[in-house]
Design a protein around this motif. Structure first.
Motif, PDB file in Angstrom:
ATOM      1  N   UNK A  87      39.737  32.334  36.099  1.00  0.00           N
ATOM      2  CA  UNK A  87      38.369  32.557  36.577  1.00  0.00           C
ATOM      3  C   UNK A  87      38.363  33.417  37.841  1.00  0.00           C
ATOM      4  N   UNK A  88      39.268  33.141  38.758  1.00  0.00           N
ATOM      5  CA  UNK A  88      39.362  33.919  39.993  1.00  0.00           C
ATOM      6  C   UNK A  88      39.794  35.350  39.696  1.00  0.00           C
ATOM      7  N   UNK A  89      40.826  35.485  38.866  1.00  0.00           N
ATOM      8  CA  UNK A  89      41.336  36.818  38.543  1.00  0.00           C
ATOM      9  C   UNK A  89      40.274  37.663  37.837  1.00  0.00           C
ATOM     10  N   UNK A  90      39.618  37.092  36.858  1.00  0.00           N
ATOM     11  CA  UNK A  90      38.610  37.834  36.100  1.00  0.00           C
ATOM     12  C   UNK A  90      37.404  38.137  36.987  1.00  0.00           C
ATOM     13  N   UNK A  91      37.071  37.229  37.895  1.00  0.00           N
ATOM     14  CA  UNK A  91      35.972  37.485  38.833  1.00  0.00           C
ATOM     15  C   UNK A  91      36.231  38.732  39.666  1.00  0.00           C
ATOM     16  N   UNK A  92      37.464  38.889  40.127  1.00  0.00           N
ATOM     17  CA  UNK A  92      37.828  40.076  40.895  1.00  0.00           C
ATOM     18  C   UNK A  92      37.813  41.337  40.049  1.00  0.00           C
ATOM     19  N   UNK A  93      38.300  41.220  38.829  1.00  0.00           N
ATOM     20  CA  UNK A  93      38.281  42.370  37.917  1.00  0.00           C
ATOM     21  C   UNK A  93      36.842  42.801  37.638  1.00  0.00           C
ATOM     22  N   UNK A  94      35.974  41.821  37.447  1.00  0.00           N
ATOM     23  CA  UNK A  94      34.559  42.102  37.162  1.00  0.00           C
ATOM     24  C   UNK A  94      33.914  42.848  38.330  1.00  0.00           C
ATOM     25  N   UNK A  95      34.198  42.401  39.554  1.00  0.00           N
ATOM     26  CA  UNK A  95      33.643  43.045  40.747  1.00  0.00           C
ATOM     27  C   UNK A  95      34.111  44.493  40.829  1.00  0.00           C
ATOM     28  N   UNK A 129      46.068  43.696  51.116  1.00  0.00           N
ATOM     29  CA  UNK A 129      45.011  44.548  51.681  1.00  0.00           C
ATOM     30  C   UNK A 129      44.383  45.423  50.599  1.00  0.00           C
ATOM     31  N   UNK A 130      45.229  46.035  49.763  1.00  0.00           N
ATOM     32  CA  UNK A 130      44.717  46.879  48.673  1.00  0.00           C
ATOM     33  C   UNK A 130      43.919  46.047  47.679  1.00  0.00           C
ATOM     34  N   UNK A 131      44.459  44.888  47.320  1.00  0.00           N
ATOM     35  CA  UNK A 131      43.789  44.043  46.329  1.00  0.00           C
ATOM     36  C   UNK A 131      42.446  43.526  46.836  1.00  0.00           C
ATOM     37  N   UNK A 132      42.367  43.168  48.105  1.00  0.00           N
ATOM     38  CA  UNK A 132      41.093  42.709  48.672  1.00  0.00           C
ATOM     39  C   UNK A 132      40.085  43.852  48.673  1.00  0.00           C
ATOM     40  N   UNK A 133      40.537  45.039  49.012  1.00  0.00           N
ATOM     41  CA  UNK A 133      39.658  46.211  49.001  1.00  0.00           C
ATOM     42  C   UNK A 133      39.117  46.482  47.586  1.00  0.00           C
ATOM     43  N   UNK A 135      39.425  44.259  44.656  1.00  0.00           N
ATOM     44  CA  UNK A 135      38.938  43.111  43.889  1.00  0.00           C
ATOM     45  C   UNK A 135      38.092  42.123  44.692  1.00  0.00           C
ATOM     46  N   UNK A 136      37.992  42.323  45.989  1.00  0.00           N
ATOM     47  CA  UNK A 136      37.177  41.445  46.822  1.00  0.00           C
ATOM     48  C   UNK A 136      37.984  40.341  47.476  1.00  0.00           C
ATOM     49  N   UNK A 137      37.347  39.687  48.438  1.00  0.00           N
ATOM     50  CA  UNK A 137      38.039  38.661  49.223  1.00  0.00           C
ATOM     51  C   UNK A 137      38.327  37.394  48.416  1.00  0.00           C
ATOM     52  N   UNK A 138      37.490  37.050  47.460  1.00  0.00           N
ATOM     53  CA  UNK A 138      37.711  35.829  46.678  1.00  0.00           C
ATOM     54  C   UNK A 138      38.927  35.951  45.760  1.00  0.00           C
ATOM     55  N   UNK A 139      39.154  37.127  45.215  1.00  0.00           N
ATOM     56  CA  UNK A 139      40.211  37.308  44.215  1.00  0.00           C
ATOM     57  C   UNK A 139      41.403  38.124  44.709  1.00  0.00           C
ATOM     58  N   UNK A 140      41.210  38.906  45.738  1.00  0.00           N
ATOM     59  CA  UNK A 140      42.231  39.853  46.156  1.00  0.00           C
ATOM     60  C   UNK A 140      43.586  39.257  46.445  1.00  0.00           C
ATOM     61  N   UNK A 141      43.629  38.210  47.244  1.00  0.00           N
ATOM     62  CA  UNK A 141      44.921  37.627  47.621  1.00  0.00           C
ATOM     63  C   UNK A 141      45.651  37.066  46.406  1.00  0.00           C
ATOM     64  N   UNK A 142      44.912  36.371  45.548  1.00  0.00           N
ATOM     65  CA  UNK A 142      45.553  35.794  44.360  1.00  0.00           C
ATOM     66  C   UNK A 142      46.048  36.887  43.414  1.00  0.00           C
ATOM     67  N   UNK A 144      46.838  40.008  44.239  1.00  0.00           N
ATOM     68  CA  UNK A 144      47.971  40.699  44.875  1.00  0.00           C
ATOM     69  C   UNK A 144      49.262  39.925  44.648  1.00  0.00           C
ATOM     70  N   UNK A 145      49.205  38.625  44.886  1.00  0.00           N
ATOM     71  CA  UNK A 145      50.387  37.791  44.700  1.00  0.00           C
ATOM     72  C   UNK A 145      50.834  37.786  43.241  1.00  0.00           C
ATOM     73  N   UNK A 146      49.881  37.655  42.320  1.00  0.00           N
ATOM     74  CA  UNK A 146      50.207  37.636  40.888  1.00  0.00           C
ATOM     75  C   UNK A 146      50.820  38.960  40.440  1.00  0.00           C
ATOM     76  N   UNK A 147      50.259  40.060  40.886  1.00  0.00           N
ATOM     77  CA  UNK A 147      50.748  41.385  40.490  1.00  0.00           C
ATOM     78  C   UNK A 147      52.112  41.651  41.116  1.00  0.00           C
ATOM     79  N   UNK A 148      52.249  41.399  42.411  1.00  0.00           N
ATOM     80  CA  UNK A 148      53.520  41.664  43.108  1.00  0.00           C
ATOM     81  C   UNK A 148      54.662  40.796  42.585  1.00  0.00           C
ATOM     82  N   UNK A 149      54.349  39.564  42.208  1.00  0.00           N
ATOM     83  CA  UNK A 149      55.413  38.651  41.758  1.00  0.00           C
ATOM     84  C   UNK A 149      55.695  38.742  40.262  1.00  0.00           C
ATOM     85  N   UNK A 150      54.974  39.606  39.557  1.00  0.00           N
ATOM     86  CA  UNK A 150      55.212  39.777  38.122  1.00  0.00           C
ATOM     87  C   UNK A 150      54.446  38.804  37.247  1.00  0.00           C
TER      88      UNK A 150
END
Length: 189
Positions: A87-95, A129-133, A135-142, A144-150
């Motif tokens: 839900x968080x990931x898709x919310x960021x993608x939607x934004x 920082x890139x992900x927050x920019x 995907x937004x503050x709600x989804x960006x950190x999660x 970023x971590x998911x993408x960077x960690x594979x």
């Protein structure tokens, strides 16, 4: 209950049909999609029902990001296995996709570019920082971590899904034979 129960529930349910209709998939592909859902569920530990609910609920967002149904099933299975909140990931993608659309950009291309930029970031701080920019503050950190960690990589599940033909039938047959053996042993006892 047999391990086939979740799939027989889906047979009686309209949830797979709804997911397919949302994606514009012809009903003649029902057993193919059900096999894909079943094998992804078995491999990831997510229930087939939950996987199908995610496909129904978030399918339009994953299609807008350029993913087909198989890729979406694989992505949701990967999210579940690796602990990414869908839900968080898709919310960021939607934004992000709304912003790209408002700017007249192709969301499929932009999404792929964004994931690659985050993946290629030299460290998690830059990636976040890139992900927050994007995907937004709600989804960006999660994200970023998911993408960077594979944990955003779903190719393993996509490979599993490609070999899914006959999964529901073979699971049913395996359970039926197992049940017959169990009943036979009880009768001989």
């Amino acid at each position: 209950r047999s391990t086939l129960f979740p799939y027989t529930t889906l047979f009686r349910s309209s949830i797979v049909s709804r997911a397919m209709a949302n994606a514009g998939i012809d009903s003649s592909k029902y057993s193919e999609v059900l096999d894909e859902i079943a094998i992804a569920a078995q491999a990831s530990g997510i229930s087939a029902e939950k996987l199908t609910e995610n496909l129904t609920k978030y399918g339009s967002q994953t299609r807008a990001a350029g993913l087909n149904t198989k890729e979406s099933i694989a992505l949701f299975a990967q999210f579940e296995k690796s602990g990414v909140n869908a839900e968080t990931a898709i919310g960021g993608m939607k934004k992000a996709m709304k912003e790209w659309s408002d700017e007249g950009k192709n969301s499929r291309i932009e999404f792929q570019r964004a994931v690659q930029e985050i993946k290629d970031s030299p460290n998690i701080l830059d990636a976040t920082s890139k992900a927050i920019e994007i995907f937004g503050t709600k989804s960006g950190a999660e994200l970023a971590d998911a993408i960077q960690s594979g944990r955003f990589e779903y190719t393993e599940f996509l490979d599993i899904i490609k070999g899914s033909e006959g999964t529901v039938t073979s699971t049913y047959e395996e359970n039926r034979r197992s049940e017959e053996r169990r009943v036979g042993k009880e009768c001989r006892s």
